[in-house]
Scaffold this active site. Sequence first.
Site, short mmCIF file in Angstrom:
data_model
loop_
_atom_site.label_atom_id
_atom_site.label_comp_id
_atom_site.label_asym_id
_atom_site.label_seq_id
_atom_site.Cartn_x
_atom_site.Cartn_y
_atom_site.Cartn_z
N LYS A 170 0.32 -1.02 0.08
CA LYS A 170 -0.33 -0.34 -0.30
C LYS A 170 0.77 1.12 0.14
CE LYS A 170 -4.38 -0.87 2.88
NZ LYS A 170 -4.57 -0.40 4.27
N ASP A 210 -9.30 3.29 6.48
CA ASP A 210 -10.29 2.36 7.15
C ASP A 210 -11.32 2.37 5.88
OD1 ASP A 210 -10.43 0.61 9.06
OD2 ASP A 210 -12.11 1.63 10.06
N THR A 211 -11.75 1.01 5.70
CA THR A 211 -12.96 0.51 4.66
C THR A 211 -13.62 -0.64 5.03
OG1 THR A 211 -11.25 0.72 2.88
CG2 THR A 211 -12.89 -1.20 2.58
N GLY A 215 -10.25 -10.32 0.93
CA GLY A 215 -11.28 -9.81 2.23
C GLY A 215 -12.84 -10.68 1.53
N TYR A 216 -13.61 -9.32 0.84
CA TYR A 216 -14.52 -9.64 0.31
C TYR A 216 -15.36 -9.85 -1.27
CZ TYR A 216 -17.02 -9.66 4.98
OH TYR A 216 -16.42 -9.31 5.74
N ASP A 217 -14.21 -10.35 -1.91
CA ASP A 217 -13.36 -10.10 -2.88
C ASP A 217 -14.95 -10.18 -4.11
OD1 ASP A 217 -11.88 -7.33 -3.59
OD2 ASP A 217 -10.72 -8.38 -3.55
N LYS A 257 -8.95 -3.22 -10.59
CA LYS A 257 -9.72 -3.47 -9.29
C LYS A 257 -9.78 -1.56 -8.60
CE LYS A 257 -10.76 -4.62 -4.33
NZ LYS A 257 -9.45 -5.38 -3.55
N HIS A 279 -12.83 1.69 -4.32
CA HIS A 279 -12.90 2.51 -3.13
C HIS A 279 -11.67 3.68 -2.69
CE1 HIS A 279 -12.75 -1.03 -2.36
NE2 HIS A 279 -12.32 -1.57 -1.43
N ARG A 280 -10.55 2.31 -2.65
CA ARG A 280 -9.55 2.69 -1.93
C ARG A 280 -9.19 2.90 -2.88
NH1 ARG A 280 -8.78 -1.24 1.23
NH2 ARG A 280 -8.28 -2.75 -0.46
P1 IMP Z 1 -8.84 -2.31 6.06
O1 IMP Z 1 -9.94 -0.98 6.99
O2 IMP Z 1 -8.69 -2.00 4.62
O3 IMP Z 1 -8.44 -3.19 6.83
O4 IMP Z 1 -10.23 -3.18 5.36
C1 IMP Z 1 -11.49 -3.74 6.97
C2 IMP Z 1 -11.81 -4.89 6.34
O5 IMP Z 1 -12.58 -4.72 5.54
C3 IMP Z 1 -11.08 -6.05 5.37
O6 IMP Z 1 -10.08 -7.05 6.31
C4 IMP Z 1 -11.45 -6.78 4.68
O7 IMP Z 1 -12.47 -7.54 4.91
C5 IMP Z 1 -12.66 -5.61 3.83
N1 IMP Z 1 -12.20 -5.14 3.05
C6 IMP Z 1 -11.51 -3.58 3.17
N2 IMP Z 1 -10.89 -3.62 1.34
C7 IMP Z 1 -11.28 -4.71 0.64
C8 IMP Z 1 -11.46 -4.46 -0.58
O8 IMP Z 1 -10.57 -4.22 -1.34
N3 IMP Z 1 -11.75 -5.87 -1.04
C9 IMP Z 1 -12.69 -6.73 -0.54
N4 IMP Z 1 -12.50 -6.68 1.05
C10 IMP Z 1 -12.20 -5.15 1.65
#
Ligand code: IMP
Length: 202
Positions: free
Chosen positions: A21, A77-78, A158-160, A180, A185-186
Amino acid sequence: MYFCAYSLRMKLVFATNNPHKLEEVQQMLTGKVKLLSLKEINCHEEVEETSDTLEGNSKLKADYITNSYAFDCFADDTGLEVETLNGEPGVYSARYGGEPRSAEKNITKLLGQLNGAENRKAQFRTVITLNLEGKQYSFEGICKGIITKENKGEGGFGYDPVFQPEGYTKTFAELSSEEKNKISHRGLAIRKLVAFLNEYPN
Ligand code: IMP
């Protein structure tokens, strides 16, 4: 003089332990910003994500670094927000399926909750908090889509495998990382941050 130019570079901590990242964002920034990792500032502790919002958690992380280490900093945070689940799992996305955390358990729980649901609309949302020269800024990136009925694809994390972005017939896990990043979002939140930093007066 080279030395002067270097010393004028804005130093900014990216509150992440993920070197990929960090590298990705550093490449998008013009030379005036030098990103530092948590390791480089000798921060080895985990900041507890105790807030119940994405905004709150990204602020907690950025503020912890700025207050404890006296560095300008940004943190992200996501969460995955599912419409029919009133925005769940949201800020709890990483630990939705319980501890110990696993993407597989998270997905199993999500698909179970949506069993039989017609409305499968969802969005990924990333919030970035930036602390810079005594001021705080926030950047948001949203990617809308739907939750599929089963896993598709091997890529991503993750949920991809169950997230299909709007306008696509493939899940995030079936897209290349370049594809992607263009719509994620990111990627969107980071491009907003980068545009801001690249425009920021010296
Ligand atoms: P973080 O804040 O980036 O650590 O994201 C928190 C959680 O959201 C992760 O552990 C994943 O479960 C989910 N997540 C975040 N970004 C993604 C993505 O781009 N694809 C799929 N899951 C995501």
